[in-house]
Scaffold this motif. Structure first.
Motif, PDB file in Angstrom:
ATOM      1  N   UNK A 108       0.825  -1.212   0.000  1.00 46.84           N
ATOM      2  CA  UNK A 108       0.000   0.000   0.000  1.00 46.84           C
ATOM      3  C   UNK A 108       0.858   1.260   0.000  1.00 46.84           C
ATOM      4  N   UNK A 109       0.490   2.197  -0.858  1.00 40.01           N
ATOM      5  CA  UNK A 109       1.079   3.531  -0.883  1.00 40.01           C
ATOM      6  C   UNK A 109      -0.077   4.515  -0.721  1.00 40.01           C
ATOM      7  N   UNK A 110       0.015   5.374   0.277  1.00 42.13           N
ATOM      8  CA  UNK A 110      -1.073   6.303   0.575  1.00 42.13           C
ATOM      9  C   UNK A 110      -1.278   7.297  -0.556  1.00 42.13           C
ATOM     10  N   UNK A 111      -2.515   7.679  -0.738  1.00 39.97           N
ATOM     11  CA  UNK A 111      -2.908   8.676  -1.732  1.00 39.97           C
ATOM     12  C   UNK A 111      -2.738  10.078  -1.147  1.00 39.97           C
ATOM     13  N   UNK A 112      -2.724  11.069  -2.020  1.00 37.85           N
ATOM     14  CA  UNK A 112      -2.729  12.454  -1.539  1.00 37.85           C
ATOM     15  C   UNK A 112      -4.159  12.951  -1.334  1.00 37.85           C
ATOM     16  N   UNK A 113      -5.143  12.102  -1.619  1.00 37.73           N
ATOM     17  CA  UNK A 113      -6.551  12.437  -1.385  1.00 37.73           C
ATOM     18  C   UNK A 113      -6.977  11.903  -0.019  1.00 37.73           C
ATOM     19  N   UNK A 114      -7.962  12.548   0.580  1.00 36.86           N
ATOM     20  CA  UNK A 114      -8.511  12.064   1.849  1.00 36.86           C
ATOM     21  C   UNK A 114      -9.249  10.754   1.622  1.00 36.86           C
ATOM     22  N   UNK A 115      -9.067   9.800   2.531  1.00 37.88           N
ATOM     23  CA  UNK A 115      -9.747   8.507   2.415  1.00 37.88           C
ATOM     24  C   UNK A 115     -11.013   8.440   3.264  1.00 37.88           C
ATOM     25  N   UNK A 116     -11.173   9.420   4.168  1.00 32.76           N
ATOM     26  CA  UNK A 116     -12.330   9.415   5.049  1.00 32.76           C
ATOM     27  C   UNK A 116     -12.563  10.823   5.569  1.00 32.76           C
ATOM     28  N   UNK A 117     -13.840  11.169   5.737  1.00 34.37           N
ATOM     29  CA  UNK A 117     -14.215  12.392   6.441  1.00 34.37           C
ATOM     30  C   UNK A 117     -14.844  11.950   7.747  1.00 34.37           C
ATOM     31  N   UNK A 118     -14.283  12.401   8.841  1.00 29.12           N
ATOM     32  CA  UNK A 118     -14.721  11.997  10.167  1.00 29.12           C
ATOM     33  C   UNK A 118     -15.382  13.191  10.845  1.00 29.12           C
ATOM     34  N   UNK A 119     -16.684  13.079  11.128  1.00 30.21           N
ATOM     35  CA  UNK A 119     -17.392  14.126  11.845  1.00 30.21           C
ATOM     36  C   UNK A 119     -17.268  13.879  13.338  1.00 30.21           C
ATOM     37  N   UNK A 120     -16.896  14.905  14.086  1.00 29.44           N
ATOM     38  CA  UNK A 120     -16.768  14.807  15.539  1.00 29.44           C
ATOM     39  C   UNK A 120     -17.495  15.985  16.170  1.00 29.44           C
ATOM     40  N   UNK A 121     -17.729  15.906  17.472  1.00 36.53           N
ATOM     41  CA  UNK A 121     -18.400  17.016  18.146  1.00 36.53           C
ATOM     42  C   UNK A 121     -17.415  18.081  18.614  1.00 36.53           C
ATOM     43  N   UNK A 122     -16.120  17.739  18.707  1.00 37.29           N
ATOM     44  CA  UNK A 122     -15.121  18.697  19.199  1.00 37.29           C
ATOM     45  C   UNK A 122     -13.803  18.503  18.447  1.00 37.29           C
ATOM     46  N   UNK A 123     -13.646  19.234  17.363  1.00 34.54           N
ATOM     47  CA  UNK A 123     -12.431  19.118  16.551  1.00 34.54           C
ATOM     48  C   UNK A 123     -11.190  19.565  17.326  1.00 34.54           C
ATOM     49  N   UNK A 124     -11.351  20.568  18.189  1.00 32.51           N
ATOM     50  CA  UNK A 124     -10.213  21.065  18.970  1.00 32.51           C
ATOM     51  C   UNK A 124      -9.657  19.980  19.887  1.00 32.51           C
ATOM     52  N   UNK A 125     -10.541  19.258  20.567  1.00 34.24           N
ATOM     53  CA  UNK A 125     -10.100  18.208  21.486  1.00 34.24           C
ATOM     54  C   UNK A 125      -9.390  17.088  20.731  1.00 34.24           C
ATOM     55  N   UNK A 126      -9.945  16.674  19.592  1.00 36.67           N
ATOM     56  CA  UNK A 126      -9.296  15.612  18.818  1.00 36.67           C
ATOM     57  C   UNK A 126      -7.954  16.090  18.263  1.00 36.67           C
ATOM     58  N   UNK A 127      -7.902  17.328  17.829  1.00 39.42           N
ATOM     59  CA  UNK A 127      -6.652  17.894  17.324  1.00 39.42           C
ATOM     60  C   UNK A 127      -5.564  17.851  18.409  1.00 39.42           C
ATOM     61  N   UNK A 128      -5.902  18.277  19.628  1.00 35.93           N
ATOM     62  CA  UNK A 128      -4.938  18.243  20.742  1.00 35.93           C
ATOM     63  C   UNK A 128      -4.488  16.814  21.026  1.00 35.93           C
ATOM     64  N   UNK A 129      -5.429  15.862  21.007  1.00 35.57           N
ATOM     65  CA  UNK A 129      -5.087  14.461  21.265  1.00 35.57           C
ATOM     66  C   UNK A 129      -4.105  13.944  20.216  1.00 35.57           C
ATOM     67  N   UNK A 130      -4.383  14.233  18.946  1.00 35.08           N
ATOM     68  CA  UNK A 130      -3.512  13.767  17.865  1.00 35.08           C
ATOM     69  C   UNK A 130      -2.141  14.422  17.942  1.00 35.08           C
ATOM     70  N   UNK A 131      -2.103  15.726  18.224  1.00 33.46           N
ATOM     71  CA  UNK A 131      -0.817  16.420  18.369  1.00 33.46           C
ATOM     72  C   UNK A 131       0.005  15.810  19.500  1.00 33.46           C
ATOM     73  N   UNK A 132      -0.630  15.553  20.631  1.00 32.78           N
ATOM     74  CA  UNK A 132       0.120  15.008  21.768  1.00 32.78           C
ATOM     75  C   UNK A 132       0.598  13.584  21.506  1.00 32.78           C
ATOM     76  N   UNK A 133      -0.072  12.866  20.593  1.00 35.76           N
ATOM     77  CA  UNK A 133       0.357  11.513  20.225  1.00 35.76           C
ATOM     78  C   UNK A 133       1.427  11.530  19.133  1.00 35.76           C
ATOM     79  N   UNK A 134       1.789  12.718  18.643  1.00 35.34           N
ATOM     80  CA  UNK A 134       2.817  12.817  17.607  1.00 35.34           C
ATOM     81  C   UNK A 134       2.308  12.501  16.214  1.00 35.34           C
TER      82      UNK A 134
END
Length: 125
Positions: A62-88
């Motif tokens: 597998x080689x990743x595409x430059x296109x998005x493979x999924x759109x994920x709707x969440x109730x708090x994008x800021x919280x998920x963003x912080x979680x992902x940043x802290x996980x590197x």
């Protein structure tokens, strides 16, 4: 006129090179639970979190595409963003309020698959 057809759930199938690394990321970082596994060695898994469902399939070349493979709707994008940043996690597009009415960003999973995240902007104050 054609007869109406009711659609059920739809879930993206995301290709990954390393199934165990993908399960650690989707489970440990994003909080998805594995609800089905198939193959020996493991080649396919179904993961769920709340109303979201993702199917992972092992593809060694597998080689990743430059296109998005999924759109994920969440109730708090800021919280998920912080979680992902802290996980590197690699952030492709930084968190921002978009002109289409969502607070959104794009990140990459361990295989480089791009996932677009969106939430309605939270009231400030």
């Amino acid at each position: 006129m054609d007869e109406p057809v009711t659609f059920g759930r739809a879930a993206p199938t995301i290709c990954v090179r390393d199934m165990q690394a993908a399960l650690r990321f989707y489970g440990g970082v994003l909080g998805f639970a594995t609800v089905f596994e198939n193959g020996d060695p493991l080649g396919f898994a179904v993961l769920k979190k709340d109303a979201a469902e993702v199917h992972l399939t092992r593809k060694a070349d597998h080689v990743a595409s430059t296109a998005n493979v999924m759109h994920l709707f969440v109730d708090d994008a800021d919280a998920l963003y912080r979680r992902l940043e802290s996980a590197g996690t690699r952030i492709i597009k930084r968190l921002a309020d978009k002109d289409y009415g969502q607070r959104a960003f794009v990140f990459a999973d361990p295989d480089g698959n791009r996932i677009d995240v969106g939430a309605r902007p939270q009231p400030r104050g």
